[in-house]
Design a protein around this motif. Structure first.
Motif, PDB file in Angstrom:
ATOM      1  N   VAL A  61       0.838  -1.225  -0.001  1.00 22.83           N
ATOM      2  CA  VAL A  61      -0.090   0.112  -0.150  1.00 22.83           C
ATOM      3  C   VAL A  61       0.899   1.411   0.158  1.00 22.83           C
ATOM      4  O   VAL A  61       0.685   2.157  -0.824  1.00 22.83           O
ATOM      5  N   LYS A  62       2.026   1.109   0.745  1.00 21.54           N
ATOM      6  CA  LYS A  62       2.883   2.312   0.847  1.00 21.54           C
ATOM      7  C   LYS A  62       3.616   2.609  -0.639  1.00 21.54           C
ATOM      8  O   LYS A  62       3.656   3.861  -0.898  1.00 21.54           O
ATOM      9  N   GLU A  63       3.970   1.442  -1.013  1.00 22.72           N
ATOM     10  CA  GLU A  63       4.370   1.549  -2.588  1.00 22.72           C
ATOM     11  C   GLU A  63       3.399   2.407  -3.456  1.00 22.72           C
ATOM     12  O   GLU A  63       3.924   3.063  -4.486  1.00 22.72           O
ATOM     13  N   LYS A  64       2.220   1.876  -3.478  1.00 22.80           N
ATOM     14  CA  LYS A  64       1.144   2.438  -4.498  1.00 22.80           C
ATOM     15  C   LYS A  64       0.958   3.902  -4.005  1.00 22.80           C
ATOM     16  O   LYS A  64       0.849   4.629  -5.059  1.00 22.80           O
ATOM     17  N   MET A  65       1.149   4.105  -2.985  1.00 23.61           N
ATOM     18  CA  MET A  65       0.698   5.588  -2.459  1.00 23.61           C
ATOM     19  C   MET A  65       1.933   6.404  -2.798  1.00 23.61           C
ATOM     20  O   MET A  65       1.932   7.581  -3.379  1.00 23.61           O
ATOM     21  N   LYS A  66       3.203   5.963  -2.725  1.00 26.20           N
ATOM     22  CA  LYS A  66       4.244   6.554  -3.469  1.00 26.20           C
ATOM     23  C   LYS A  66       4.263   6.710  -5.133  1.00 26.20           C
ATOM     24  O   LYS A  66       4.607   7.802  -5.769  1.00 26.20           O
ATOM     25  N   ALA A  67       3.506   5.701  -5.880  1.00 24.95           N
ATOM     26  CA  ALA A  67       3.549   5.783  -7.140  1.00 24.95           C
ATOM     27  C   ALA A  67       2.416   6.920  -7.484  1.00 24.95           C
ATOM     28  O   ALA A  67       2.530   7.474  -8.657  1.00 24.95           O
ATOM     29  N   ILE A  68       1.398   6.918  -6.760  1.00 19.49           N
ATOM     30  CA  ILE A  68       0.332   7.934  -6.987  1.00 19.49           C
ATOM     31  C   ILE A  68       0.790   9.358  -6.745  1.00 19.49           C
ATOM     32  O   ILE A  68       0.602  10.013  -7.830  1.00 19.49           O
ATOM     33  N   LYS A  69       1.734   9.547  -5.733  1.00 16.55           N
ATOM     34  CA  LYS A  69       2.069  10.979  -5.478  1.00 16.55           C
ATOM     35  C   LYS A  69       3.165  11.040  -6.941  1.00 16.55           C
ATOM     36  O   LYS A  69       3.251  12.132  -7.320  1.00 16.55           O
ATOM     37  N   ALA A  70       4.162  10.258  -7.288  1.00 17.10           N
ATOM     38  CA  ALA A  70       4.854  10.397  -8.380  1.00 17.10           C
ATOM     39  C   ALA A  70       4.039  10.611  -9.872  1.00 17.10           C
ATOM     40  O   ALA A  70       4.395  11.653 -10.485  1.00 17.10           O
ATOM     41  N   LEU A  71       2.715  10.071  -9.747  1.00 18.49           N
ATOM     42  CA  LEU A  71       1.890  10.412 -11.025  1.00 18.49           C
ATOM     43  C   LEU A  71       1.518  11.693 -10.912  1.00 18.49           C
ATOM     44  O   LEU A  71       1.396  12.694 -11.945  1.00 18.49           O
ATOM     45  N   TRP A  72       0.958  12.061  -9.788  1.00 22.71           N
ATOM     46  CA  TRP A  72       0.382  13.571  -9.642  1.00 22.71           C
ATOM     47  C   TRP A  72       1.368  14.532  -9.933  1.00 22.71           C
ATOM     48  O   TRP A  72       1.232  15.395 -10.439  1.00 22.71           O
ATOM     49  N   ALA A  73       2.587  14.336  -9.495  1.00 23.90           N
ATOM     50  CA  ALA A  73       3.869  15.070  -9.752  1.00 23.90           C
ATOM     51  C   ALA A  73       4.100  15.429 -11.313  1.00 23.90           C
ATOM     52  O   ALA A  73       4.448  16.241 -11.950  1.00 23.90           O
ATOM     53  N   SER A  74       4.282  14.269 -12.013  1.00 28.87           N
ATOM     54  CA  SER A  74       4.476  13.992 -13.315  1.00 28.87           C
ATOM     55  C   SER A  74       3.648  14.824 -14.157  1.00 28.87           C
ATOM     56  O   SER A  74       3.879  15.337 -15.243  1.00 28.87           O
ATOM     57  N   LYS A  75       2.231  14.740 -13.605  1.00 26.84           N
ATOM     58  CA  LYS A  75       1.144  15.593 -14.308  1.00 26.84           C
ATOM     59  C   LYS A  75       0.999  16.974 -13.927  1.00 26.84           C
ATOM     60  O   LYS A  75      -0.099  17.633 -14.508  1.00 26.84           O
ATOM     61  N   ASN A  76       1.964  17.284 -12.882  1.00 24.52           N
ATOM     62  CA  ASN A  76       1.560  18.530 -12.530  1.00 24.52           C
ATOM     63  C   ASN A  76       0.199  18.967 -11.947  1.00 24.52           C
ATOM     64  O   ASN A  76      -0.546  20.143 -12.179  1.00 24.52           O
ATOM     65  N   SER A  77      -0.410  17.966 -11.248  1.00 27.55           N
ATOM     66  CA  SER A  77      -1.668  18.016 -10.851  1.00 27.55           C
ATOM     67  C   SER A  77      -2.000  19.228  -9.754  1.00 27.55           C
ATOM     68  O   SER A  77      -0.906  19.676  -9.125  1.00 27.55           O
ATOM     69  N   LYS A  78      -3.216  19.941  -9.971  1.00 29.79           N
ATOM     70  CA  LYS A  78      -3.504  20.977  -8.937  1.00 29.79           C
ATOM     71  C   LYS A  78      -4.141  20.520  -7.659  1.00 29.79           C
ATOM     72  O   LYS A  78      -4.283  21.189  -6.945  1.00 29.79           O
ATOM     73  N   VAL A  79      -4.526  19.240  -7.604  1.00 27.87           N
ATOM     74  CA  VAL A  79      -5.046  18.757  -6.468  1.00 27.87           C
ATOM     75  C   VAL A  79      -4.036  18.393  -5.453  1.00 27.87           C
ATOM     76  O   VAL A  79      -3.282  17.461  -5.796  1.00 27.87           O
ATOM     77  N   GLU A  80      -3.885  19.106  -4.485  1.00 27.03           N
ATOM     78  CA  GLU A  80      -2.880  18.507  -3.409  1.00 27.03           C
ATOM     79  C   GLU A  80      -3.540  17.960  -2.192  1.00 27.03           C
ATOM     80  O   GLU A  80      -4.898  18.100  -1.983  1.00 27.03           O
ATOM     81  N   TYR A  81      -2.854  17.206  -1.410  1.00 29.60           N
ATOM     82  CA  TYR A  81      -3.348  16.355  -0.443  1.00 29.60           C
ATOM     83  C   TYR A  81      -2.230  16.083   0.399  1.00 29.60           C
ATOM     84  O   TYR A  81      -0.994  16.190   0.433  1.00 29.60           O
TER      85      TYR A  81
END
Length: 256
Positions: free
Chosen positions: A164-184
């Motif tokens: 689960v931790k690894e998946k959450m790291k991957a989600i953050k990396a995807l958010w960053a790569s797409k320059n997402s405006k939704v912060e959490y």
């Protein structure tokens, strides 16, 4: 909020649990003590009146031992959130100075009025994990103009903790790569919580702003986002979602 006064979490018990508190000492972690009151729906107005009276007295006498923000959740739940440096902070006498300034009887009467408003209260510790959180604009629990909250609870087991931790790291990396405006912000459960979980807090101006931002973010992430989120959810024990609101009118910080 009665427990906040009486400090019923015993220091002796906490000392035995200090090895578990090591997570809070990691550079990416910051720890918070949560006091939660589950208020009777019929007593919400009275409860808030008493709490604001308490905060007013704290401001009047500039009580330096306390510093907390407040969030309300659906189900008449009130969460008081204060930072701690270590487990020993839980034994501080938060209201001793206030009792001296107000008078013991006056403060006791105030808390008796508060006690009538709820039957359930909890105390526990959570840890803000900056490594898993995504806040490129700067880490803060209270983004300006965004008091609406959506809290996502991701319950896990020891068996699936690492994946689960690894998946959450991957989600953050995807958010960053797409320059997402939704912060959490991501919090990890600690001492006293009901089960092991990550709690993801998302701030918005209101429910409409949240819905619009979520849809735009979903479109931005596309199929890659759906895939990785699906991989995360299939490894969870359970998932819960709560609507919340920050309450600056009930929060307190000393003036210096």
């Amino acid at each position: 909020m009665k427990t906040l006064l009486k400090k019923t979490i015993l220091t002796a018990a906490l000392i035995l649990l200090l090895p578990l508190a090591g997570i809070a000492q990691e550079s990416s972690m910051k720890s918070f003590w949560i006091h939660e009151d589950v208020v009777k729906p019929s007593m919400v107005m009275e409860y808030e009146t008493v709490c604001k009276e308490l905060v007013s007295n704290m401001k009047k006498y500039n009580i330096t031992e306390a510093d907390f923000i407040v969030s309300t959740l659906s189900g008449s739940r009130y969460l008081y959130v204060g930072g701690i440096s270590n487990m020993a902070d839980l034994d501080k006498k938060v209201f001793s100075t206030l009792a001296e300034k107000m008078g013991g009887d006056a403060m006791s009467d105030l808390f008796k009025r508060m006690d009538k408003c709820y039957d359930i209260e909890h105390d526990y510790v959570i840890h803000l994990d900056s490594d898993l959180s995504y806040m490129p604009s700067g880490m803060t629990q209270t983004p300006e103009g965004k008091n609406y909250r959506k809290f996502h609870y991701l319950y896990i087991t020891p068996e699936n903790r690492d994946i689960v931790k690894e998946k959450m790291k991957a989600i953050k990396a995807l958010w960053a790569s797409k320059n997402s405006k939704v912060e959490y912000r991501v919090y990890k459960s600690g001492f006293g919580t009901k089960g092991e979980f990550y709690m993801v807090a998302v701030a918005a101006k209101d429910a409409v702003d949240y819905a619009v931002s979520a849809k735009e973010n979903q479109d931005l992430l596309g199929e890659e986002g759906k895939k990785i989120m699906g991989e995360l959810y299939k490894n969870l024990l359970k998932y819960e979602e709560y609507v919340g609101e920050m309450r600056p009118d009930m929060a307190y910080s000393p003036s210096n």
